[in-house]
Scaffold this motif. Structure first.
Motif, PDB file in Angstrom:
ATOM      1  N   SER A  78       0.830  -1.204   0.000  1.00 13.57           N
ATOM      2  CA  SER A  78       0.000   0.000   0.000  1.00 13.57           C
ATOM      3  C   SER A  78       0.864   1.253   0.000  1.00 13.57           C
ATOM      4  O   SER A  78       1.899   1.304   0.662  1.00 13.57           O
ATOM      5  CB  SER A  78      -0.921   0.031   1.223  1.00 13.57           C
ATOM      6  N   ILE A  79       0.424   2.246  -0.731  1.00 12.31           N
ATOM      7  CA  ILE A  79       1.088   3.537  -0.792  1.00 12.31           C
ATOM      8  C   ILE A  79       0.223   4.529  -0.034  1.00 12.31           C
ATOM      9  O   ILE A  79      -0.894   4.836  -0.448  1.00 12.31           O
ATOM     10  CB  ILE A  79       1.275   4.004  -2.246  1.00 12.31           C
ATOM     11  N   LEU A  80       0.751   5.032   1.077  1.00 11.54           N
ATOM     12  CA  LEU A  80      -0.041   5.966   1.869  1.00 11.54           C
ATOM     13  C   LEU A  80       0.101   7.395   1.369  1.00 11.54           C
ATOM     14  O   LEU A  80      -0.886   8.118   1.266  1.00 11.54           O
ATOM     15  CB  LEU A  80       0.371   5.896   3.343  1.00 11.54           C
ATOM     16  N   ARG A  81       1.334   7.810   1.106  1.00 10.81           N
ATOM     17  CA  ARG A  81       1.572   9.176   0.647  1.00 10.81           C
ATOM     18  C   ARG A  81       2.656   9.169  -0.416  1.00 10.81           C
ATOM     19  O   ARG A  81       3.561   8.337  -0.386  1.00 10.81           O
ATOM     20  CB  ARG A  81       2.004  10.057   1.829  1.00 10.81           C
ATOM     21  N   SER A  82       2.520  10.084  -1.350  1.00  7.02           N
ATOM     22  CA  SER A  82       3.477  10.140  -2.441  1.00  7.02           C
ATOM     23  C   SER A  82       3.545  11.566  -2.972  1.00  7.02           C
ATOM     24  O   SER A  82       2.499  12.195  -3.175  1.00  7.02           O
ATOM     25  CB  SER A  82       3.056   9.176  -3.553  1.00  7.02           C
ATOM     26  N   PRO A  83       4.742  12.100  -3.210  1.00  3.78           N
ATOM     27  CA  PRO A  83       4.862  13.442  -3.789  1.00  3.78           C
ATOM     28  C   PRO A  83       4.650  13.395  -5.296  1.00  3.78           C
ATOM     29  O   PRO A  83       4.456  12.331  -5.887  1.00  3.78           O
ATOM     30  CB  PRO A  83       6.286  13.847  -3.444  1.00  3.78           C
ATOM     31  N   GLN A  84       4.718  14.529  -5.912  1.00  2.86           N
ATOM     32  CA  GLN A  84       4.497  14.592  -7.350  1.00  2.86           C
ATOM     33  C   GLN A  84       5.632  13.954  -8.133  1.00  2.86           C
ATOM     34  O   GLN A  84       5.448  13.570  -9.283  1.00  2.86           O
ATOM     35  CB  GLN A  84       4.322  16.052  -7.779  1.00  2.86           C
ATOM     36  N   SER A  85       6.809  13.838  -7.528  1.00  4.94           N
ATOM     37  CA  SER A  85       7.949  13.274  -8.250  1.00  4.94           C
ATOM     38  C   SER A  85       7.836  11.768  -8.431  1.00  4.94           C
ATOM     39  O   SER A  85       8.504  11.189  -9.279  1.00  4.94           O
ATOM     40  CB  SER A  85       9.252  13.606  -7.521  1.00  4.94           C
ATOM     41  N   VAL A  86       7.019  11.108  -7.627  1.00  7.73           N
ATOM     42  CA  VAL A  86       6.796   9.664  -7.750  1.00  7.73           C
ATOM     43  C   VAL A  86       5.299   9.430  -7.870  1.00  7.73           C
ATOM     44  O   VAL A  86       4.534   9.823  -7.001  1.00  7.73           O
ATOM     45  CB  VAL A  86       7.365   8.895  -6.544  1.00  7.73           C
ATOM     46  N   VAL A  87       4.899   8.797  -8.948  1.00 13.49           N
ATOM     47  CA  VAL A  87       3.479   8.630  -9.249  1.00 13.49           C
ATOM     48  C   VAL A  87       3.122   7.153  -9.193  1.00 13.49           C
ATOM     49  O   VAL A  87       3.712   6.323  -9.896  1.00 13.49           O
ATOM     50  CB  VAL A  87       3.139   9.197 -10.645  1.00 13.49           C
ATOM     51  N   PHE A  88       2.159   6.814  -8.350  1.00  9.36           N
ATOM     52  CA  PHE A  88       1.601   5.464  -8.289  1.00  9.36           C
ATOM     53  C   PHE A  88       0.162   5.507  -8.791  1.00  9.36           C
ATOM     54  O   PHE A  88      -0.636   6.327  -8.344  1.00  9.36           O
ATOM     55  CB  PHE A  88       1.653   4.914  -6.868  1.00  9.36           C
ATOM     56  N   ARG A  89      -0.144   4.615  -9.714  1.00 10.30           N
ATOM     57  CA  ARG A  89      -1.486   4.568 -10.287  1.00 10.30           C
ATOM     58  C   ARG A  89      -2.413   3.720  -9.415  1.00 10.30           C
ATOM     59  O   ARG A  89      -2.002   2.720  -8.840  1.00 10.30           O
ATOM     60  CB  ARG A  89      -1.437   3.983 -11.698  1.00 10.30           C
ATOM     61  N   ASP A  90      -3.643   4.151  -9.355  1.00 12.27           N
ATOM     62  CA  ASP A  90      -4.644   3.428  -8.572  1.00 12.27           C
ATOM     63  C   ASP A  90      -5.115   2.218  -9.358  1.00 12.27           C
ATOM     64  O   ASP A  90      -5.624   2.348 -10.472  1.00 12.27           O
ATOM     65  CB  ASP A  90      -5.820   4.353  -8.264  1.00 12.27           C
ATOM     66  N   GLY A  91      -4.925   1.030  -8.799  1.00 15.80           N
ATOM     67  CA  GLY A  91      -5.316  -0.210  -9.466  1.00 15.80           C
ATOM     68  C   GLY A  91      -4.962  -1.402  -8.608  1.00 15.80           C
ATOM     69  O   GLY A  91      -4.290  -1.281  -7.584  1.00 15.80           O
ATOM     70  N   SER A  92      -5.414  -2.560  -9.019  1.00 17.13           N
ATOM     71  CA  SER A  92      -5.177  -3.786  -8.244  1.00 17.13           C
ATOM     72  C   SER A  92      -4.160  -4.680  -8.931  1.00 17.13           C
ATOM     73  O   SER A  92      -4.344  -5.887  -9.015  1.00 17.13           O
ATOM     74  CB  SER A  92      -6.493  -4.536  -8.039  1.00 17.13           C
ATOM     75  N   TRP A  93      -3.093  -4.082  -9.469  1.00 21.26           N
ATOM     76  CA  TRP A  93      -2.071  -4.879 -10.141  1.00 21.26           C
ATOM     77  C   TRP A  93      -1.197  -5.571  -9.101  1.00 21.26           C
ATOM     78  O   TRP A  93      -0.631  -4.919  -8.225  1.00 21.26           O
ATOM     79  CB  TRP A  93      -1.207  -3.981 -11.020  1.00 21.26           C
ATOM     80  N   PRO A  94      -1.057  -6.887  -9.165  1.00 18.63           N
ATOM     81  CA  PRO A  94      -0.190  -7.582  -8.188  1.00 18.63           C
ATOM     82  C   PRO A  94       1.271  -7.275  -8.439  1.00 18.63           C
ATOM     83  O   PRO A  94       1.715  -7.167  -9.590  1.00 18.63           O
ATOM     84  CB  PRO A  94      -0.505  -9.059  -8.437  1.00 18.63           C
ATOM     85  N   ILE A  95       2.025  -7.129  -7.365  1.00 22.50           N
ATOM     86  CA  ILE A  95       3.455  -6.868  -7.445  1.00 22.50           C
ATOM     87  C   ILE A  95       4.190  -8.106  -6.944  1.00 22.50           C
ATOM     88  O   ILE A  95       3.924  -8.587  -5.838  1.00 22.50           O
ATOM     89  CB  ILE A  95       3.847  -5.615  -6.620  1.00 22.50           C
ATOM     90  N   PRO A  96       5.085  -8.678  -7.738  1.00 24.39           N
ATOM     91  CA  PRO A  96       5.854  -9.835  -7.253  1.00 24.39           C
ATOM     92  C   PRO A  96       6.695  -9.446  -6.031  1.00 24.39           C
ATOM     93  O   PRO A  96       7.301  -8.366  -5.994  1.00 24.39           O
ATOM     94  CB  PRO A  96       6.745 -10.201  -8.448  1.00 24.39           C
ATOM     95  N   GLY A  97       6.735 -10.310  -5.039  1.00 23.98           N
ATOM     96  CA  GLY A  97       7.452  -9.995  -3.815  1.00 23.98           C
ATOM     97  C   GLY A  97       8.926  -9.736  -4.035  1.00 23.98           C
ATOM     98  O   GLY A  97       9.519  -8.871  -3.374  1.00 23.98           O
ATOM     99  N   GLU A  98       9.527 -10.459  -4.989  1.00 27.93           N
ATOM    100  CA  GLU A  98      10.966 -10.285  -5.210  1.00 27.93           C
ATOM    101  C   GLU A  98      11.290  -8.991  -5.941  1.00 27.93           C
ATOM    102  O   GLU A  98      12.453  -8.592  -6.023  1.00 27.93           O
ATOM    103  CB  GLU A  98      11.524 -11.475  -6.006  1.00 27.93           C
ATOM    104  N   ARG A  99      10.264  -8.292  -6.486  1.00 26.58           N
ATOM    105  CA  ARG A  99      10.507  -7.048  -7.211  1.00 26.58           C
ATOM    106  C   ARG A  99      10.278  -5.804  -6.361  1.00 26.58           C
ATOM    107  O   ARG A  99      10.410  -4.675  -6.857  1.00 26.58           O
ATOM    108  CB  ARG A  99       9.622  -6.973  -8.457  1.00 26.58           C
ATOM    109  N   ILE A 100       9.922  -5.975  -5.102  1.00 25.01           N
ATOM    110  CA  ILE A 100       9.717  -4.818  -4.229  1.00 25.01           C
ATOM    111  C   ILE A 100      10.989  -3.972  -4.106  1.00 25.01           C
ATOM    112  O   ILE A 100      10.922  -2.732  -4.147  1.00 25.01           O
ATOM    113  CB  ILE A 100       9.197  -5.269  -2.856  1.00 25.01           C
ATOM    114  N   PRO A 101      12.183  -4.568  -3.960  1.00 25.66           N
ATOM    115  CA  PRO A 101      13.398  -3.730  -3.970  1.00 25.66           C
ATOM    116  C   PRO A 101      13.573  -2.943  -5.263  1.00 25.66           C
ATOM    117  O   PRO A 101      14.104  -1.817  -5.232  1.00 25.66           O
ATOM    118  CB  PRO A 101      14.530  -4.753  -3.773  1.00 25.66           C
ATOM    119  N   ASP A 102      13.137  -3.495  -6.395  1.00 20.01           N
ATOM    120  CA  ASP A 102      13.241  -2.770  -7.655  1.00 20.01           C
ATOM    121  C   ASP A 102      12.311  -1.564  -7.666  1.00 20.01           C
ATOM    122  O   ASP A 102      12.638  -0.518  -8.244  1.00 20.01           O
ATOM    123  CB  ASP A 102      12.918  -3.693  -8.828  1.00 20.01           C
TER     124      ASP A 102
END
Length: 343
Positions: free
Chosen positions: A15-39
């Motif tokens: 979950s993304i609680l807060r984000s500035p304008q320099s980093v944009v997270f899109r609203d959606g239910s796309w799964p993220i692989p656990g091993e790619r979280i560091p990426d």
């Protein structure tokens, strides 16, 4: 532009609680692989990754304003953690253990002369790793279990202000959980005494692993009032910690929280096997070419235009030398002619 990301888990969610304008997270239910979280953490800080991340949740954002810190908190033993702020959530696919070693290596490589703050801490395992200015900033931070217990019973600890509800000061599992909350409080408190470090040009990295809630669940059961109270206290503490770190970095930090019930496999380090060559032959029986490296296009363009520039420079210099008049264009011939005339 300090990005404050807090990764919360609700059934292994990101979950993304807060984000500035320099980093944009899109609203959606796309799964993220656990091993790619560091990426995701690396890309949000502006670093490149070896394998391209084709995850639509993270947009390009502002390439010229990157976060100056990333704080990632891993919470073990809970499948749902309700964080009290609006945010965007993504399910975690294949929740495997991960580390931010690759992000730390990128920081060391690019900002080695500026000694950025790098802190990796797992209180329950007494595992700590501090590099750069973190050694001076967090030299008073409690890291061993004995230090953590002594810190809890000091006058200025969180026990004096934190509502314990059904938790006890006399139980080992409860004390471990409360000690980890104390670590969160102390990190923000110690950093507030060195605010100038949050204003430099080198990015900082914080990686924390919390297992106290998992121990509370094992001690009392996940349906117990103690586990429910601990989950709520942890959620409130994480939100407070995220706000404090966000403010200390003047809105230019990323705070991430990953909570998983259980990891699918133990954490392993990537090593080179002596059987790697024979394995690759089996996996590639048709002798097909491997996909080019992520940096191939960058290196190709650098070499191409450098060679074109050198070739043009050689042509121009050669043309001017070929058409040069020794009597007028060369200072050597002019000085020689004057000397002959004087003689």
């Amino acid at each position: 532009a300090f990005v404050c990301l807090v990764l919360g888990v609700c059934g292994d969610e990101f979950s993304i609680l807060r984000s500035p304008q320099s980093v944009v997270f899109r609203d959606g239910s796309w799964p993220i692989p656990g091993e790619r979280i560091p990426d995701v953490a690396a890309l949000s800080m502006g670093f490149s990754v070896e394998d391209e991340l084709s995850w639509p949740g993270l947009a390009v954002g502002d390439l010229f304003h990157r976060p100056r810190a990333t704080v990632l908190v891993t919470v073990k033993g809970v499948d749902k953690l309700t964080l009290p702020v609006k945010g965007i959530s993504y399910p975690i696919e294949n929740a495997v253990p991960f580390s931010l070693d690759s992000v730390a290596n990128s920081i060391h490589t690019l900002f080695s002369e500026e000694t950025p703050v790098v802190l990796q801490l797992a209180p329950s395992e007494e595992r700590v790793y501090m590099v750069g200015k973190a050694n001076s900033v967090f030299e008073d931070l409690s890291v061993t279990l004995r230090q953590l217990r002594n810190r809890l019973f000091q006058d200025n600890s969180i026990l004096s202000s934190l509502p314990l509800n059904s938790l006890s000061r006399n139980n080992e599992a409860d004390l471990l959980f409360l000690s980890e909350l104390q670590v969160l409080h102390d990190i923000a408190s110690l950093l507030s005494r060195h605010k100038h470090l949050a204003k430099d040009h080198s990015p900082d990295l914080y990686s924390l692993e919390l297992a106290g809630l998992e121990e509370v669940g094992k001690r009392y059961g996940e349906d117990s009032q103690q586990f429910k109270d601990a989950s709520q206290i942890l959620a409130d503490s994480l939100q407070k910690f995220a706000d404090e770190m966000f403010n200390l970095y003047s809105g230019n930090a990323v705070v991430e929280v990953v909570a998983v019930k259980t990891f699918n496999s133990p954490l392993t380090r990537k090593t080179r096997s002596i059987l790697q060559s024979s394995q690759s032959e089996t996996e590639n029986p048709y002798n097909l070419a491997y996909p080019y490296n992520y940096n191939y296009s960058v290196i190709f363009n650098i070499i191409l235009w450098m060679m074109i520039g050198l070739a043009l420079a050689v042509i121009v210099i050669s043309y001017n030398l070929w058409n040069m008049d020794p009597g007028y264009d060369s200072i050597i011939y002019r000085m020689t002619n004057q000397k002959i005339r004087m003689d």
